[in-house]
Design a protein around this motif. Sequence first.
Motif, PDB file in Angstrom:
ATOM      1  N   PHE A 101     -55.257 -25.840 -24.352  1.00  0.00           N
ATOM      2  CA  PHE A 101     -54.318 -26.815 -24.772  1.00  0.00           C
ATOM      3  C   PHE A 101     -53.425 -26.782 -23.323  1.00  0.00           C
ATOM      4  O   PHE A 101     -53.513 -25.784 -22.538  1.00  0.00           O
ATOM      5  N   THR A 102     -52.894 -27.980 -23.301  1.00  0.00           N
ATOM      6  CA  THR A 102     -52.113 -28.211 -22.215  1.00  0.00           C
ATOM      7  C   THR A 102     -50.628 -27.425 -22.119  1.00  0.00           C
ATOM      8  O   THR A 102     -50.220 -27.023 -23.257  1.00  0.00           O
ATOM      9  N   ARG A 103     -50.060 -27.331 -21.178  1.00  0.00           N
ATOM     10  CA  ARG A 103     -48.705 -26.538 -21.110  1.00  0.00           C
ATOM     11  C   ARG A 103     -47.862 -27.283 -21.918  1.00  0.00           C
ATOM     12  O   ARG A 103     -46.801 -26.898 -22.461  1.00  0.00           O
ATOM     13  N   GLU A 104     -47.945 -28.730 -21.775  1.00  0.00           N
ATOM     14  CA  GLU A 104     -46.971 -29.652 -22.458  1.00  0.00           C
ATOM     15  C   GLU A 104     -47.139 -29.260 -23.980  1.00  0.00           C
ATOM     16  O   GLU A 104     -46.203 -29.343 -24.830  1.00  0.00           O
ATOM     17  N   ALA A 105     -48.465 -29.439 -24.578  1.00  0.00           N
ATOM     18  CA  ALA A 105     -48.761 -29.017 -25.877  1.00  0.00           C
ATOM     19  C   ALA A 105     -48.049 -27.559 -26.138  1.00  0.00           C
ATOM     20  O   ALA A 105     -47.610 -27.502 -27.428  1.00  0.00           O
ATOM     21  N   ARG A 106     -48.132 -26.540 -25.460  1.00  0.00           N
ATOM     22  CA  ARG A 106     -47.802 -25.236 -25.865  1.00  0.00           C
ATOM     23  C   ARG A 106     -46.309 -25.352 -25.759  1.00  0.00           C
ATOM     24  O   ARG A 106     -45.388 -24.742 -26.747  1.00  0.00           O
ATOM     25  N   ASP A 107     -45.462 -26.089 -25.089  1.00  0.00           N
ATOM     26  CA  ASP A 107     -44.103 -26.144 -24.971  1.00  0.00           C
ATOM     27  C   ASP A 107     -43.613 -26.929 -25.720  1.00  0.00           C
ATOM     28  O   ASP A 107     -42.697 -26.545 -26.542  1.00  0.00           O
ATOM     29  N   PHE A 108     -44.203 -27.948 -26.421  1.00  0.00           N
ATOM     30  CA  PHE A 108     -43.817 -28.525 -27.613  1.00  0.00           C
ATOM     31  C   PHE A 108     -43.980 -27.955 -28.882  1.00  0.00           C
ATOM     32  O   PHE A 108     -42.958 -27.849 -29.678  1.00  0.00           O
ATOM     33  N   ALA A 109     -44.976 -27.108 -29.048  1.00  0.00           N
ATOM     34  CA  ALA A 109     -45.204 -26.268 -30.150  1.00  0.00           C
ATOM     35  C   ALA A 109     -44.180 -25.166 -30.466  1.00  0.00           C
ATOM     36  O   ALA A 109     -43.745 -24.972 -31.338  1.00  0.00           O
ATOM     37  N   ALA A 110     -43.535 -24.588 -29.246  1.00  0.00           N
ATOM     38  CA  ALA A 110     -42.581 -23.538 -29.003  1.00  0.00           C
ATOM     39  C   ALA A 110     -41.127 -24.298 -29.273  1.00  0.00           C
ATOM     40  O   ALA A 110     -40.290 -23.431 -29.706  1.00  0.00           O
ATOM     41  N   SER A 111     -41.283 -25.582 -29.100  1.00  0.00           N
ATOM     42  CA  SER A 111     -39.681 -25.884 -29.180  1.00  0.00           C
ATOM     43  C   SER A 111     -39.275 -26.688 -30.602  1.00  0.00           C
ATOM     44  O   SER A 111     -38.164 -26.747 -30.804  1.00  0.00           O
ATOM     45  N   ILE A 112     -40.196 -26.722 -31.484  1.00  0.00           N
ATOM     46  CA  ILE A 112     -39.969 -27.613 -32.919  1.00  0.00           C
ATOM     47  C   ILE A 112     -39.661 -26.375 -33.790  1.00  0.00           C
ATOM     48  O   ILE A 112     -39.922 -25.178 -33.418  1.00  0.00           O
ATOM     49  N   THR A 113     -38.975 -26.664 -34.875  1.00  0.00           N
ATOM     50  CA  THR A 113     -38.753 -26.008 -35.863  1.00  0.00           C
ATOM     51  C   THR A 113     -39.853 -25.360 -36.789  1.00  0.00           C
ATOM     52  O   THR A 113     -39.705 -24.308 -37.297  1.00  0.00           O
ATOM     53  N   SER A 114     -40.856 -26.161 -36.953  1.00  0.00           N
ATOM     54  CA  SER A 114     -42.007 -25.675 -37.858  1.00  0.00           C
ATOM     55  C   SER A 114     -42.619 -24.680 -36.669  1.00  0.00           C
ATOM     56  O   SER A 114     -42.742 -24.736 -35.695  1.00  0.00           O
ATOM     57  N   LYS A 115     -43.290 -23.865 -37.479  1.00  0.00           N
ATOM     58  CA  LYS A 115     -44.051 -22.641 -36.749  1.00  0.00           C
ATOM     59  C   LYS A 115     -45.427 -23.142 -36.687  1.00  0.00           C
ATOM     60  O   LYS A 115     -46.229 -22.884 -37.700  1.00  0.00           O
ATOM     61  N   ILE A 116     -45.927 -23.537 -35.382  1.00  0.00           N
ATOM     62  CA  ILE A 116     -47.270 -23.749 -35.231  1.00  0.00           C
ATOM     63  C   ILE A 116     -47.873 -22.890 -34.231  1.00  0.00           C
ATOM     64  O   ILE A 116     -47.479 -22.875 -33.114  1.00  0.00           O
ATOM     65  N   ILE A 117     -49.110 -22.225 -34.637  1.00  0.00           N
ATOM     66  CA  ILE A 117     -49.802 -21.271 -33.827  1.00  0.00           C
ATOM     67  C   ILE A 117     -50.763 -22.086 -33.238  1.00  0.00           C
ATOM     68  O   ILE A 117     -51.622 -22.722 -33.813  1.00  0.00           O
ATOM     69  N   LEU A 118     -50.987 -22.133 -31.868  1.00  0.00           N
ATOM     70  CA  LEU A 118     -52.354 -22.778 -31.235  1.00  0.00           C
ATOM     71  C   LEU A 118     -53.142 -21.673 -30.877  1.00  0.00           C
ATOM     72  O   LEU A 118     -52.900 -20.505 -30.104  1.00  0.00           O
ATOM     73  N   LEU A 119     -54.300 -21.762 -31.449  1.00  0.00           N
ATOM     74  CA  LEU A 119     -55.411 -21.083 -31.251  1.00  0.00           C
ATOM     75  C   LEU A 119     -56.602 -21.662 -30.294  1.00  0.00           C
ATOM     76  O   LEU A 119     -57.190 -22.483 -30.800  1.00  0.00           O
ATOM     77  N   ASP A 120     -56.633 -21.301 -29.008  1.00  0.00           N
ATOM     78  CA  ASP A 120     -57.806 -21.862 -28.294  1.00  0.00           C
ATOM     79  C   ASP A 120     -59.007 -21.179 -28.395  1.00  0.00           C
ATOM     80  O   ASP A 120     -58.958 -19.932 -28.963  1.00  0.00           O
ATOM     81  N   GLY A 121     -59.848 -21.540 -27.797  1.00  0.00           N
ATOM     82  CA  GLY A 121     -61.529 -20.972 -27.810  1.00  0.00           C
ATOM     83  C   GLY A 121     -61.519 -19.306 -27.343  1.00  0.00           C
ATOM     84  O   GLY A 121     -61.985 -18.727 -28.051  1.00  0.00           O
ATOM     85  N   VAL A 122     -60.660 -19.138 -26.601  1.00  0.00           N
ATOM     86  CA  VAL A 122     -60.763 -17.728 -25.867  1.00  0.00           C
ATOM     87  C   VAL A 122     -60.308 -16.899 -26.915  1.00  0.00           C
ATOM     88  O   VAL A 122     -60.599 -15.719 -26.946  1.00  0.00           O
ATOM     89  N   ARG A 123     -58.926 -17.292 -27.410  1.00  0.00           N
ATOM     90  CA  ARG A 123     -58.472 -16.266 -28.470  1.00  0.00           C
ATOM     91  C   ARG A 123     -59.154 -16.310 -29.606  1.00  0.00           C
ATOM     92  O   ARG A 123     -59.031 -15.149 -30.397  1.00  0.00           O
ATOM     93  N   LEU A 124     -59.716 -17.424 -30.124  1.00  0.00           N
ATOM     94  CA  LEU A 124     -60.608 -17.357 -31.275  1.00  0.00           C
ATOM     95  C   LEU A 124     -61.750 -16.468 -31.121  1.00  0.00           C
ATOM     96  O   LEU A 124     -61.890 -15.659 -31.890  1.00  0.00           O
ATOM     97  N   ALA A 125     -62.425 -16.532 -29.664  1.00  0.00           N
ATOM     98  CA  ALA A 125     -63.457 -15.445 -29.678  1.00  0.00           C
ATOM     99  C   ALA A 125     -63.006 -13.970 -29.844  1.00  0.00           C
ATOM    100  O   ALA A 125     -63.516 -13.266 -30.336  1.00  0.00           O
ATOM    101  N   SER A 126     -61.791 -14.069 -28.989  1.00  0.00           N
ATOM    102  CA  SER A 126     -61.101 -12.609 -28.999  1.00  0.00           C
ATOM    103  C   SER A 126     -61.085 -11.963 -30.630  1.00  0.00           C
ATOM    104  O   SER A 126     -61.108 -10.756 -30.905  1.00  0.00           O
ATOM    105  N   LEU A 127     -60.252 -12.729 -31.292  1.00  0.00           N
ATOM    106  CA  LEU A 127     -60.024 -12.407 -32.641  1.00  0.00           C
ATOM    107  C   LEU A 127     -61.256 -12.197 -33.847  1.00  0.00           C
ATOM    108  O   LEU A 127     -61.156 -11.395 -34.268  1.00  0.00           O
ATOM    109  N   MET A 128     -62.368 -13.120 -33.196  1.00  0.00           N
ATOM    110  CA  MET A 128     -63.571 -12.823 -33.927  1.00  0.00           C
ATOM    111  C   MET A 128     -64.121 -11.454 -33.666  1.00  0.00           C
ATOM    112  O   MET A 128     -64.569 -10.669 -34.653  1.00  0.00           O
ATOM    113  N   ILE A 129     -64.088 -10.919 -32.440  1.00  0.00           N
ATOM    114  CA  ILE A 129     -64.477  -9.625 -32.082  1.00  0.00           C
ATOM    115  C   ILE A 129     -63.605  -8.468 -32.637  1.00  0.00           C
ATOM    116  O   ILE A 129     -64.047  -7.551 -33.273  1.00  0.00           O
TER     117      ILE A 129
END
Length: 322
Positions: A269-297
Motif C-alpha cells: 500500500f502507498t503511504r497515502e492509502a495507509r494515511d487515509f485508512a487511519a483517518s476515517i471513522t470506519s475501521k479498515i485493516i490493510l493487509l499487504d503481502g508481507v504481513r499476509l505471509a507472516s500471518l500464514m506462518i
Amino acid sequence: MPIPDYQTLMLPLLKLASDGHDHIARDSVELLAAQFRLSDDEKNLQIASGSGMFAGRVGWARTYLRQAGLLVAPKRGVFRITDAGKALLATNPERVDNKTLAGYDQFINFLSRSRDKNDEKPSFDASGVGEHVGGSEGPRSGLGTVGVQSLTPEEGMEAAYVRLRAGVEAEMLERIKAVDPAFFERLVIDLLVAMGYGGSRTDAGRAIGKSGDGGIDGIINEDRLGLDVIYVQAKRWEGTVGRPEIQKFAGALQGQRANKGVFITTSSFTREARDFAASITSKIILLDGVRLASLMIDHDVGVGRIGEYVLKRIDNDYFDAD
C-alpha cells in the motif's frame, strides 16, 4: 551507549567480585547497568522470548566465568570469586572473553559436553571459542584460532530463527503471488478461519465469495456466533494499492452501513492509502503481502513443522519446596 555483549561484561563482573565477598546476582545487573550508563529503556529491553537482554547477558557472563572456575555459586542467586579468578585479575587483563576462558580446562570440558563425546578434539564454532589445543591446568598457550561471538546462546538461537523465518516468509510471498485467483480465495478463507473468524470453513467459504458488490468481495463473521461481521476485499494485485482503491472500499462499507473491513493484497500500500485508512471513522485493516505471509506462518497455514527446540530453565520453586 550500545548494550555491551556478554563477553564485554566478563571482566567488569569479575572485578565486581574481586573483594572476595558473596554478591547477589540480581544486584550485579543493576550495578553493571549503572557502570555502563545504560538508560532505563536499554536496561529493560527484551528479546523476543520475553527475557531481559542486559540481564540475560550478565547471566551468561556469570555462567561462563563459573564454568571456567573463575567464579563459584555458594548458593542460588549468589556468586563469589575463586582463587583462579583472583589470579587472573592479578595479571591485569585488558579484556576477559571466550578466548581467555578457553585457556581453562573446566571451560573446555563444559563446552565439550554439548558435542559428540567420540570426538578426540572438540571444535568450537557457535560458542565463539576456537579449538582445544594444549593441556595444562590454568591458562593455556598455543590455542588455535578463536572466533569472538558477541551473542549469548539464547540470542544466537533467536538470531538464527529470525534469519530462517525471513527466508520462509519470502518464499511464502512468492508462492502466494503465483497462485491462481480461486486458490488465493481459499488461502484467504483458511487464514481467516485459522485466526478465529468466520465460524467453520464452510460458513466462511460461502460468505467470502458471495458479495462482489461495490468493491466488497465477501462478508465474514467476526466471531463464531456472528455477533458482528467484517467486509473483505481480497485481490492479487500487480502494483502498489493507492488511496483511490481504499476510498472505493470505504465507500462500499458506508453503503452497507458497515464499520469494519479488511483489505488484503499480495502487493503493498502507498503511504497515502495507509494515511487515509487511519483517518476515517470506519475501521479498515490493510493487509499487504508481507504481513499476509507472516500471518500464514504464525497460524500454520501452508507451512509444516520440521523440528522443535524447547528452551528450559531451572525451576527454583521446585528446589525451594519443603
